[in-house]
Design a protein around this motif. Structure first.
Motif, short mmCIF file in Angstrom:
data_model
loop_
_atom_site.label_atom_id
_atom_site.label_comp_id
_atom_site.label_asym_id
_atom_site.label_seq_id
_atom_site.Cartn_x
_atom_site.Cartn_y
_atom_site.Cartn_z
N LEU A 84 -25.68 -55.01 -75.49
CA LEU A 84 -26.90 -55.44 -74.84
C LEU A 84 -27.30 -54.51 -73.70
N GLY A 85 -26.32 -53.93 -73.02
CA GLY A 85 -26.62 -53.09 -71.88
C GLY A 85 -26.97 -53.93 -70.66
N GLY A 86 -27.07 -53.28 -69.53
CA GLY A 86 -27.37 -54.01 -68.31
C GLY A 86 -26.15 -54.73 -67.77
N ARG A 87 -26.36 -55.48 -66.72
CA ARG A 87 -25.26 -56.11 -66.00
C ARG A 87 -24.84 -57.43 -66.63
N GLN A 88 -23.54 -57.61 -66.78
CA GLN A 88 -22.97 -58.89 -67.20
C GLN A 88 -22.22 -59.50 -66.04
N PRO A 89 -22.49 -60.76 -65.67
CA PRO A 89 -21.74 -61.38 -64.58
C PRO A 89 -20.25 -61.44 -64.89
N VAL A 90 -19.43 -61.42 -63.86
CA VAL A 90 -17.98 -61.48 -64.07
C VAL A 90 -17.51 -62.92 -64.28
N HIS A 91 -18.39 -63.88 -63.99
CA HIS A 91 -17.99 -65.28 -64.12
C HIS A 91 -19.21 -66.15 -64.29
N THR A 92 -18.95 -67.42 -64.60
CA THR A 92 -19.96 -68.46 -64.54
C THR A 92 -19.36 -69.61 -63.74
N CYS A 93 -19.99 -69.97 -62.66
CA CYS A 93 -19.53 -71.10 -61.85
C CYS A 93 -20.22 -72.37 -62.33
N TYR A 94 -19.43 -73.37 -62.66
CA TYR A 94 -19.99 -74.65 -63.12
C TYR A 94 -19.98 -75.65 -61.98
N VAL A 95 -21.17 -76.16 -61.65
CA VAL A 95 -21.32 -77.12 -60.57
C VAL A 95 -21.99 -78.38 -61.12
N PRO A 96 -21.33 -79.54 -61.01
CA PRO A 96 -21.97 -80.78 -61.47
C PRO A 96 -23.34 -80.96 -60.83
N ALA A 146 -8.74 -60.22 -58.87
CA ALA A 146 -8.28 -59.76 -60.18
C ALA A 146 -9.24 -58.74 -60.79
N VAL A 147 -10.54 -59.03 -60.71
CA VAL A 147 -11.54 -58.14 -61.30
C VAL A 147 -11.57 -56.80 -60.58
N PHE A 148 -11.61 -56.83 -59.25
CA PHE A 148 -11.65 -55.58 -58.49
C PHE A 148 -10.38 -54.77 -58.71
N ALA A 204 -18.56 -47.86 -70.09
CA ALA A 204 -18.81 -49.29 -69.88
C ALA A 204 -17.94 -49.83 -68.75
N SER A 205 -16.68 -49.44 -68.72
CA SER A 205 -15.78 -49.92 -67.69
C SER A 205 -16.22 -49.45 -66.30
N LEU A 206 -16.59 -48.18 -66.19
CA LEU A 206 -17.01 -47.64 -64.91
C LEU A 206 -18.32 -48.27 -64.44
N LEU A 207 -19.24 -48.51 -65.38
CA LEU A 207 -20.50 -49.14 -65.02
C LEU A 207 -20.28 -50.59 -64.59
N ARG A 208 -19.38 -51.29 -65.26
CA ARG A 208 -19.08 -52.67 -64.86
C ARG A 208 -18.49 -52.72 -63.46
N SER A 209 -17.68 -51.72 -63.12
CA SER A 209 -17.08 -51.71 -61.79
C SER A 209 -18.13 -51.59 -60.70
N VAL A 210 -19.20 -50.86 -60.99
CA VAL A 210 -20.30 -50.73 -60.02
C VAL A 210 -21.11 -52.02 -59.97
N ASP A 211 -21.38 -52.59 -61.13
CA ASP A 211 -22.20 -53.80 -61.20
C ASP A 211 -21.61 -54.93 -60.36
N CYS A 212 -20.29 -55.09 -60.41
CA CYS A 212 -19.68 -56.23 -59.72
C CYS A 212 -19.32 -55.92 -58.27
N GLY A 213 -19.29 -54.65 -57.91
CA GLY A 213 -18.96 -54.29 -56.53
C GLY A 213 -17.54 -53.80 -56.35
N ALA A 214 -16.80 -53.62 -57.44
CA ALA A 214 -15.45 -53.09 -57.32
C ALA A 214 -15.46 -51.63 -56.87
N GLU A 226 -18.82 -43.43 -55.54
CA GLU A 226 -17.42 -43.23 -55.94
C GLU A 226 -17.32 -42.78 -57.39
N ILE A 227 -18.09 -43.41 -58.25
CA ILE A 227 -18.03 -43.08 -59.67
C ILE A 227 -18.57 -41.68 -59.92
#
Length: 400
Positions: free
Chosen positions: A30-42, A325-327, A364-374, A379-380
């Protein structure tokens, strides 16, 4: 004698339709940013400042209980929790919701909160809601009504808005839901295909159907381009497999089988994968919090190593170990990945014979590291000698 062109053309002509079907069904990442998580809030616990509240609670837990991280990683995690604590949030009207006083009122209020988050600049990168499942008529009708009220109150959906469709057991459910969204779009005056959803894989029938076939490919076909993700549901799935309560966890091999089916079914389609959650929450006294953090940290790392770059978080304090863990995962591999990609880009001798598919994965791995802030873009670029646009070209296979 060399075979003449017309003969070859006549033999291969019927493959044109095969090529067209493959390109349509498997367009690539798909390309673009993928979130590292989904927070579920009632939905009953959503408020005007929920995303900010989660970050503040995570920082407070980190300060109170500590976590064994390097100084550099601690600083990065704290900065992330202050700047963008929640990347993706799902307002839950299903299992986590409980017995409401008025679901209609909660739907209006929660949608209003989402509008407010965006107006005040605290909204997550992506967001949405989880409705009730379609496997029980009463729940189905309630879920449709809630979605109707939510969408009407919301107005134009914000970028990245997505609906979670839970407990799918048949492709027909997906097909009907996709058609229902088309009805909502027409009634609300929104563009065709603008409402997207992710399928929750949490039943055994969503892995293997009653005829013994893999079910997910049929789900994807039924939902068409509206389907953006497959999200694994840990506890419903392990319970459906008949596992005892003590074995119902994300690291069980039964979950590995389901995740592998999700991977091969979604590969090349552009549909993203998300792993499930840990119900071991970091609450209580410090020893209990640290023990829960160790469990969560290990599960997040395990998911990343299995190629699932997104997962569920159910409690604000889980944000600490999510980002730790992600960083850590991305920073540990950053130098090596950068060297390999730089060598590939310059065709230099590196001791490894990498191919375009590997260059795609490294990028992909290097781009994901930038997207999430790791890591930062600077640096890349410094590590690889390449601009991020070049990395994106490698990821899209525009450069071989």
């Amino acid at each position: 004698m060399i075979i003449d062109g017309p003969t070859i053309a006549s033999l291969t002509a019927r493959l044109s339709e095969v090529d067209e079907r493959r390109v349509a069904r498997y367009p690539g990442g798909l390309g673009g940013r993928q979130p590292v998580h989904t927070c579920y809030v009632p939905a009953s616990k959503v408020g005007p400042t929920t995303p900010r509240d989660w970050g503040e609670q995570a920082l407070a837990a980190m300060d109170e209980h500590g976590f064994d991280l390097s100084e550099d990683l601690t600083g990065r995690v704290k900065a992330k929790l202050a700047r963008e604590p929640v990347e993706d949030l799902r307002i839950d009207f299903e299992d986590g919701y409980g017995a409401p006083v008025s679901e209609d009122d909660d739907a209006r209020y929660a949608a209003g909160c989402l509008v407010r988050w965006h107006a005040e600049g605290i909204a997550p990168f992506t967001s949405g809601l989880r409705i009730k499942s379609f496997d029980t008529p009463g729940l189905r009708d309630r879920g449709i009504r809630t979605l109707d009220i939510f969408l009407e109150t919301l107005g134009d959906p914000p970028p990245g808005f997505v609906i979670t469709f839970p407990k799918v057991t048949a492709a027909e459910q997906v097909e009907v839901f996709a058609e229902l969204l088309a009805v909502f779009e027409q009634r609300l005056g929104r563009p065709d295909g603008s409402l997207k959803f992710e399928i929750q894989v949490e039943t055994t029938q969503s892995i293997v159907d009653s005829d013994g076939r893999l079910a997910i490919p049929r789900f994807i076909a039924a939902g068409g381009p509206r389907v953006t993700g497959l999200h694994f549901g840990t506890y419903d799935y392990t319970a459906a497999c008949g596992l005892g309560a003590g074995q119902q966890h994300l690291g069980h091999h039964a979950c590995d089988f389901a995740r592998h089916v999700m991977q091969v079914s979604a590969a090349g389609t552009g549909i993203r994968l998300s792993d499930g959650s840990s119900n071991v929450l970091p609450v209580g006294e410090t020893p209990a919090v640290l023990a829960a953090w160790r469990v969560h940290y290990g599960l997040v790392r395990r998911s990343l190593e299995h190629g699932f770059f997104q997962g569920w978080d159910m409690h604000p304090a889980q944000l600490v170990t999510r980002y730790a863990a992600v960083f850590g995962y991305y920073r540990e591999s950053l130098a090596g990945d950068a060297r390999r990609l730089a060598a590939y880009a310059t065709r230099a001798e590196s001791g490894l014979l990498d191919e375009p598919a590997t260059a795609q994965a490294l990028s992909a791995s290097l781009l994901r590291s930038v997207d999430c802030g790791a890591a930062t873009a600077e640096e890349i670029t410094q590590a690889t000698g390449l601009h991020l646009d070049v990395l994106r070209a490698f990821y899209e296979r525009a450069i071989q």
